[in-house]
Design an enzyme around this catalytic site. Structure first.
Site, PDB file in Angstrom:
ATOM      1  N   GLU A   1       0.679  -1.522  -0.278  1.00 32.17           N
ATOM      2  CA  GLU A   1      -0.426  -0.518   0.139  1.00 32.17           C
ATOM      3  C   GLU A   1       1.087   0.815   0.107  1.00 32.17           C
ATOM      4  OE1 GLU A   1      -3.913  -0.332   2.126  1.00 32.17           O
ATOM      5  OE2 GLU A   1      -1.767  -1.607   3.418  1.00 32.17           O
TER       6      GLU A   1
ATOM      7  N   LYS B   1     -11.803   4.999   1.619  1.00 36.75           N
ATOM      8  CA  LYS B   1     -10.475   4.302   0.787  1.00 36.75           C
ATOM      9  C   LYS B   1     -11.032   2.850   0.399  1.00 36.75           C
ATOM     10  CE  LYS B   1      -6.549   1.308   2.602  1.00 36.75           C
ATOM     11  NZ  LYS B   1      -5.654   0.955   3.667  1.00 36.75           N
TER      12      LYS B   1
ATOM     13  N   TYR C   1     -13.345  27.436  -0.160  1.00 33.24           N
ATOM     14  CA  TYR C   1     -13.355  25.838  -0.476  1.00 33.24           C
ATOM     15  C   TYR C   1     -12.371  25.636  -1.820  1.00 33.24           C
ATOM     16  CZ  TYR C   1     -17.253  28.070  -3.631  1.00 33.24           C
ATOM     17  OH  TYR C   1     -18.187  27.716  -4.969  1.00 33.24           O
TER      18      TYR C   1
ATOM     19  N   GLU D   1      -7.574   6.525  10.614  1.00 35.84           N
ATOM     20  CA  GLU D   1      -7.575   7.225  12.311  1.00 35.84           C
ATOM     21  C   GLU D   1      -6.714   8.476  12.123  1.00 35.84           C
ATOM     22  OE1 GLU D   1      -9.014   2.870  12.530  1.00 35.84           O
ATOM     23  OE2 GLU D   1      -7.180   4.158  11.895  1.00 35.84           O
TER      24      GLU D   1
END
Length: 124
Positions: free
Chosen positions: A22, A99, A54, A74
């Site tokens: 990954e 994800k 934004y 997290e």
């Protein structure tokens, strides 16, 4: 009472994950944001300086996601919330990190983590 500004579906390419492949190969992460802020001053002035830009926010979020790899979503989602709360007009941020290509040996649509952080508890 606060107003809500939402920006959804922000696609990022990053190298987060527990597995070596990954970090090596990378994958798509998608961010949804909802920010609590008071938009009355901007509505009255019609001036971008009186609200959250934004365009800049999305650039900051992409930078937060795409920088140095970490193991856990997290950690990444907290990093995003911290970035959103740097603007003092943002009272709270609800951040969802998706994800969709997580390495799970099953058919699934998405893995997502949502957190809500308010000014004053960003690091709690």
């Amino acid at each position: 009472m606060t107003d809500e500004l939402a920006v959804t579906g922000i696609e990022c390419w990053a190298h987060h994950g527990v597995f070596d492949f990954e970090k090596r190969e990378g994958q798509t992460f998608v961010v949804d944001l909802v920010l609590g802020l008071d938009t009355r001053a901007a509505a009255a002035s019609d001036d971008l300086a009186d609200t959250v830009n934004y365009g800049s926010l999305v650039a900051d979020v992409k930078a937060a996601v795409e920088r140095d790899p970490v193991d856990l979503i997290e950690t990444v989602v907290q990093r995003i919330a911290d970035s959103c709360l740097t603007d003092s007009r943002v009272e709270w941020a609800r951040v969802t990190l998706h994800k969709p290509d997580a390495p799970i040996d099953a058919t699934f649509s998405d893995v997502a983590l949502t957190i809500t952080r308010t000014r004053g508890n960003a690091h709690d």
